[in-house]
Scaffold this active site. Sequence first.
Site: not given
Lengths: 409, 409, 409, 409
Positions: B18, B98, B127, B181
């Site tokens: 990705d 994050r 996110d 995922s």
Amino acid sequence: MAAKSVKKVVLAYSGGLDTSVILKWLQQTYGCEVVTFTADLGQGEELEPARRKAELAGVKQIFVDDLRETFVKDFVFPMFRANALYEGQYLLGTSIARPLIAQRQIEIAEEVGADAVAHGATGKGNDQVRFELAYYALKPDVTVIAPWREWDLTSRTRLIEFAEKNQIQVTKDKRGEAPFSVDANLLHSSSEGKILEDPAVEADEIVYQRTISPENAPDVATTITMDFHNGDAVAINGVALSPATLLTELNALGKANGIGRLDLVENRFVGMKSRGIYETPGGTILLAAHRGIESITLDREAAHLKDSLMPRYAELIYNGFWFSPERRMLQALIDTSQGSVTGRVTLKLYKGNVTVIGRESPNSLYSMKVVTFEDDQGAYNQVDAQGFIKLQALRLRLGAAAGRRGGTP
Amino acid sequence: MAAKSVKKVVLAYSGGLDTSVILKWLQQTYGCEVVTFTADLGQGEELEPARRKAELAGVKQIFVDDLRETFVKDFVFPMFRANALYEGQYLLGTSIARPLIAQRQIEIAEEVGADAVAHGATGKGNDQVRFELAYYALKPDVTVIAPWREWDLTSRTRLIEFAEKNQIQVTKDKRGEAPFSVDANLLHSSSEGKILEDPAVEADEIVYQRTISPENAPDVATTITMDFHNGDAVAINGVALSPATLLTELNALGKANGIGRLDLVENRFVGMKSRGIYETPGGTILLAAHRGIESITLDREAAHLKDSLMPRYAELIYNGFWFSPERRMLQALIDTSQGSVTGRVTLKLYKGNVTVIGRESPNSLYSMKVVTFEDDQGAYNQVDAQGFIKLQALRLRLGAAAGRRGGTP
Amino acid sequence: MAAKSVKKVVLAYSGGLDTSVILKWLQQTYGCEVVTFTADLGQGEELEPARRKAELAGVKQIFVDDLRETFVKDFVFPMFRANALYEGQYLLGTSIARPLIAQRQIEIAEEVGADAVAHGATGKGNDQVRFELAYYALKPDVTVIAPWREWDLTSRTRLIEFAEKNQIQVTKDKRGEAPFSVDANLLHSSSEGKILEDPAVEADEIVYQRTISPENAPDVATTITMDFHNGDAVAINGVALSPATLLTELNALGKANGIGRLDLVENRFVGMKSRGIYETPGGTILLAAHRGIESITLDREAAHLKDSLMPRYAELIYNGFWFSPERRMLQALIDTSQGSVTGRVTLKLYKGNVTVIGRESPNSLYSMKVVTFEDDQGAYNQVDAQGFIKLQALRLRLGAAAGRRGGTP
Amino acid sequence: MAAKSVKKVVLAYSGGLDTSVILKWLQQTYGCEVVTFTADLGQGEELEPARRKAELAGVKQIFVDDLRETFVKDFVFPMFRANALYEGQYLLGTSIARPLIAQRQIEIAEEVGADAVAHGATGKGNDQVRFELAYYALKPDVTVIAPWREWDLTSRTRLIEFAEKNQIQVTKDKRGEAPFSVDANLLHSSSEGKILEDPAVEADEIVYQRTISPENAPDVATTITMDFHNGDAVAINGVALSPATLLTELNALGKANGIGRLDLVENRFVGMKSRGIYETPGGTILLAAHRGIESITLDREAAHLKDSLMPRYAELIYNGFWFSPERRMLQALIDTSQGSVTGRVTLKLYKGNVTVIGRESPNSLYSMKVVTFEDDQGAYNQVDAQGFIKLQALRLRLGAAAGRRGGTP
């Protein structure tokens, strides 16, 4: 402390040695009539012996009540709607029983025309506070007698001497010191004191009475379903059960799977820390299940509001303020949120673990259509996220522009 | 949405399919130089392949950093001082990583003179918010590119077409749809989407990657000690360890004992509910241990104040407000409480269970002398309890006298 | 932004220039039928001109409603039960009106079979959020049109050009820029923008429309009584009045005495700070009076619980979450506390000051017998205070003994 | 209550009749040495007479300290950083002085080797709690003597008899009952009791000692500026002043303009309601000014977090928990927010009104560029608001779709 003038006192009477001594001591010290009240809250003891002992002690008005359904329906369930945990861990098993006992004591006092009530809690613990705050909230002019704070029977030896001098039966096992002190009801069993007083030392297996150890639990998991209606549990494995029956069944499931043990150092309302061993097998399952059904039926902000107030609500119950305006206000807030908390949760019970593995509800707010990683056919417009973030960030950007990098206040 | 004018962009680059597509897409769409940044946060993947792929894609400035110690010391540990749990259960493993990635990205942007940053998070999740709030808080004029919200590669097929057309290697296992995922770092692994989207259906065992199942864990318990200093864990079994090393060791202990699995439906900041499977083996142990040492070293009201603010603090981190004045204010409050949180906790790890079985501290507030059931030699005067209760009850009695029985407001 | 497909839209229509332009623009841009809704919320403007203008614009379904009683009874009064103040000062006069307008718009949309609603709020303010959150909460599939965010009439000149091109009457005073922008209803009037944009500069006296200045108010005080029943005001000077009549009367009293002006810099939900001049003459008196009657009728902890949640409640209303589960939950908590908030307050109004000078209630919790400096005949035992303090101090003493002097954490 | 064994006691001594009686009573009852401590906290009385009276009473160690600067700098200013108001209105003037007196008493006790401290507060009020909690927090083994809870001088007549028998001077005005009781310091003056005990009756003008009435204040407004640095006031009208000097100056300004009167029924910590008349002229101005400077320098969420915790912080101070871990934790949170609270506020003082009419700061977060009604040249993109609202509304829409219209929980 001079003995108050009292005509008739309602005593919370278990039939055990301590409250039998209290019964006699009240008769002697206050020269008053004693009415006994013995409640079945699911503590697992027969009540008839208490009645007989009271009769033997010359008590004329004896109340023996099975309060198990009331206990679960009107006290335990409302509390579980809040997901209440004291200090993050304790399920409040003792705390939630005291107001009910006190309430019934005051009802009886009104009924028999008593001007006083008495309990067998000591002067160091929380229970004296819980009993007495409830008494005063329900009957503000009542006289409260707390023998442990008043008398001089401050050692085991003197207590037993008093018992023997007054023809109170002292069973062999009561003659020596119990290695720890126990309180039990349908929700839990707690143990504390004596051999448990050093918080650095692991509690011995003999302390545990309501659960088998995880190690001894079955090697295969038990899977159950629980149904909820408006926030309260109503069925196990599809079978509708009354509140007390349901909790009894959950206790059996929890016990068998080693669920619900807790070894905790907690902060008492009277200002000291204490160490307790709690066993709440059914309650531990109930909490997990309730959180599970709430997770799909409660709105986010409703859930967060509840969570933010939970510690305060739990503290109120722990401290004995069940019958207070603030508890009722919080309860109104909590109950208002539970109208949609209906549905089924699937749980796995295995050697101390309770795991929610599935939840479904006719009121579900979970939208597979919106959340999906696949094409959602316009249910959610990802571009909206940009505006959302930009406005969330605006104040942070203005702050950073004013020289406060990274949120420095 | 028209492409913004951008000269140089720092991309959070994992080296996977990705972000490799994103890299190429950025070069093509914005016609700008792309700088890649790949971080080791303990996700358990090698970083050198990412460097090589970036080189192949023509990237000139490539940053590969091992941030594990910073991650645990400056992000995970401060958060654990708060005993933070989102919605009562989630240990915030993704949320807390994050801000660090974003912080380093902005540092690099300043270093290389980039005017933009980009990330690979989708437009539905949390996110994107966490990355972008941190970007804006640290560099208010930065341009943010979120390809998933902008491009038209909205199906797997089109993504792979783009990859093949642009000489991006598509490994065989990436060709088909992943069944779910995954996000991972030293604190946790999370899995969501696809086969996990129906919250009524139990997650398959293949989803779990960081822990063995309780069923497969050893039949005998593992007992460990953990030492804390000022609220942070510093040693396991008496051996001092750096933050990241300690968490790595706890992860191994947790994994082996089937600890730290969570199957949760949670509320995202963007307004939807989602279902996640989390594995936080070391963090689950750490939380229990931290609560254990706090239980004897924290004052009651300090603990309750922390507990009452914890949901808000956890929500801030979940929502991406790590770099905000309010998070820093709460952190100051929390950290102020931790100066005495020093000592040793003993824990038992067994098939999914973490049990605190002992705690000791030079700063202990637990007083055996005060709490004892035995003669306390005047350390506590039980008669004080009467005055305490009488004044606590005064307002309730005045209320009852005014006709509000039982705390009716 | 492409025009959405819309068949029939209900527009919140004041009859002024801006919403008249919007009316026409909607007809042209969406090619749809427009239904107008004009509400009397006590803003002090005649509504019939709006009806006539709508007729002239070809509108077939025109709704003109007097909502003043509903506004005060179901929105203003519930909010005042909470003593709500945003950011410690703002009485939420605009915020509380929006949900009612939106609610009625949605009712009309259901009634006339409209699929869309439109409002005239800009893209920078809070009102767009308040309108739209209410729309979505009441009719989740409704299409919302916010012309100010969509059209290109972004300057006054272009707006007036559009008006003239479309035969919309532009009165002389509207031709030039208004020096500031005004919103008004029965609760308040707010002014902002233009000449008020610099927060360092004092607002000119011409800005104030609802109150005379304290300087110009009478030199002698006006004394009034207000009666409350279950938390709501029901009479002034002993004369029972309907909610809207009562607020109208309070406004007259406040205006005459220069009461209720506020010059505030506040934080908008959309992330910026703005400066507003508010005039809430009646509301300012109402708040003081309500606090006054609560001071003798509310239990301490009930009052403190309300106070601790008030900022959150006020924030919810300010942000537009009137129709949300969390607002309803808080309302349930607040309303539960108001059952005893009944009695009479005496207030002095003088040149901007509102002073409670007397309060009395059949439910009073104030006990002269207990509080007296004179002999209280045993109503309160001063010795109880010693035990109370000793147990309150226990944790502090244990802390100090553990080396934390003065509460050092 | 048996007299405790005491060797040396430090008495908080005003030199007035009551504490003079206490001095003598301590000497007689405890047969111990008494050390006196008299503090200047700005109460407006000369201290030298107290010294002479102590000498006459045979006191050997006499402490007379001017604590005004410490009082304002280390107690009043930190409290004002929080905008603390108890029960929404009370500026805590008495509450904030007690910990400082207690702290100094304990310091003196350590210095002179005293094992006890004594104060002149009664057994019904809050001050006994505030003194004693501070004593215990600072010196956990100290013996506390509270004569009013111990002795039998429970009527004015007996007190005066005791005084006369012991050659304590009773001035003429002390011979009769004072019509009310007063406490004063640099922050405020409070009056309560006797003629003020009926909360339905307006306080007489003679009660007010620190302020002239609004009616008697000048007919023209006084405009001043106040400068703040890091949350604390540092200058008036551009003239830098020390904390105590500044507050003295503000008091003069407030007094002259009839500012800072409050007639309040409040809830005491000991469980009863009481009525007090407070005059806080300077503090009332200071609060308004501090809120004014915060309004442009504090981030929204920082401000809201402070506001949400303020009631708890104020309650802590009111209840006497200044020296507690929880107060220090909250102070850390508050102080963390004040680093940017720097700038100038302009205020208008007029007949009881304090109005902020201007604010400016080098750290201002107010952005005219963003907020303007005029063309903002892209500083704010109105289209962002749509995404912001859409995601804020998502949970409400999902709720409505699940049948919960209007946020029904």
